[in-house]
Scaffold this active site. Structure first.
Site, short mmCIF file in Angstrom:
data_model
loop_
_atom_site.label_atom_id
_atom_site.label_comp_id
_atom_site.label_asym_id
_atom_site.label_seq_id
_atom_site.Cartn_x
_atom_site.Cartn_y
_atom_site.Cartn_z
CD GLU A 106 5.70 3.22 -0.58
OE1 GLU A 106 4.68 2.81 -1.16
OE2 GLU A 106 5.67 3.85 0.49
CG HIS A 137 4.83 0.37 4.02
ND1 HIS A 137 3.92 0.30 5.04
CD2 HIS A 137 4.17 0.88 2.95
CE1 HIS A 137 2.74 0.74 4.61
NE2 HIS A 137 2.86 1.08 3.35
#
Lengths: 98, 148
Positions: B22, B84
């Site tokens: 991430e 994500h």
């Protein structure tokens, strides 16, 4: 020597300025970090639920910095303040996808 | 949230660069009655100690540095972004549990197989119970730079 109550400043993060009459910096009196924070929420009660949980403790994502130092690594809320000290409210930002 | 397409492209590129981990960063701009106007990004390293494929942490020291940079430009920290990897661009239970103050804009970009896709914006409701979707208004570029 008697300790005098210091006038200190607290820097307010952007989203909380709606609770401080749009003040970015609030001046309070306090000999310790804890006293300064109590003064802050006494002056602006609507700030309180955003900074403290139901038990009256600072929310876990709320960090208080004295200059560049996290007060967690000093004496937490008992950290003494000198006149002119600058406190900042700094959120811990985290998350993830499941 | 109001933002230039070129800044959204930078968020997508950051998400692709750190894939499969991430990415994260701060949104700098101004906060007004009609929402947050993002004018610059402050990318930071994901400081989560492990499992960075599904967790991110912005260190408070990075937040402080971003706040100082913003101030020098006459701006404020108005929100955050993160990616994500191989997961939809929706706030997760973790995102809600870790949410900070209502009023910040949280941008999420989905990165599938290394390619950035859907990008969404959210804010925490004042009662802290959920994230609410925030419309993204694209503002024109001020300079005639080709951002494609």
């Amino acid at each position: 020597m008697r300790t005098t109550t210091a006038t200190v400043t607290i820097r307010i993060p952007t989203p909380l300025r709606g609770f401080t009459n749009n003040q970015e910096i609030v001046e309070v009196q306090g000999a310790t970090v804890g006293e300064a924070l109590q003064q802050l929420v006494a002056q602006f009660p609507r700030l309180k639920p955003h900074l403290f949980n139901e038990e009256g403790r600072l929310r876990s994502f709320v960090n208080i910095y004295l200059g560049d130092e996290d007060v967690r690594y000093l004496q937490r809320e008992a950290t003494p303040l000198q006149p002119g000290a600058e406190l900042s409210i700094v959120p811990s930002v985290a998350g993830g996808h499941f | 949230m109001k933002i230039k397409a070129s800044l959204l492209a930078q968020i997508r590129a950051h998400g692709e660069a750190t894939y499969p981990e991430e990415c994260c960063g701060l949104l700098l701009g101004r906060s007004g009655p009609d929402g947050n106007h993002v004018q610059a990004l402050y990318p930071v390293a994901n400081r989560h100690a492990e499992q960075r494929e599904r967790r991110y942490t912005i260190a408070p020291s990075d937040y402080l540095a971003a706040e100082r940079t913003a101030r020098q430009q006459g701006l404020d920290v108005v929100g955050f972004y993160h990616s994500h990897p191989d997961h939809p661009a929706r706030p997760s239970a973790t995102d809600l549990a870790e949410a900070t103050f209502p009023g910040y804009t949280y941008v999420i970009v989905a990165v599938h197989q290394g390619r950035a896709g859907e990008l969404t914006a959210w804010h925490l409701t004042p009662d802290r119970t959920r994230f609410e979707a925030e419309p993204i208004e694209i503002e024109p570029e001020t300079t005639a730079v080709d951002q494609t």
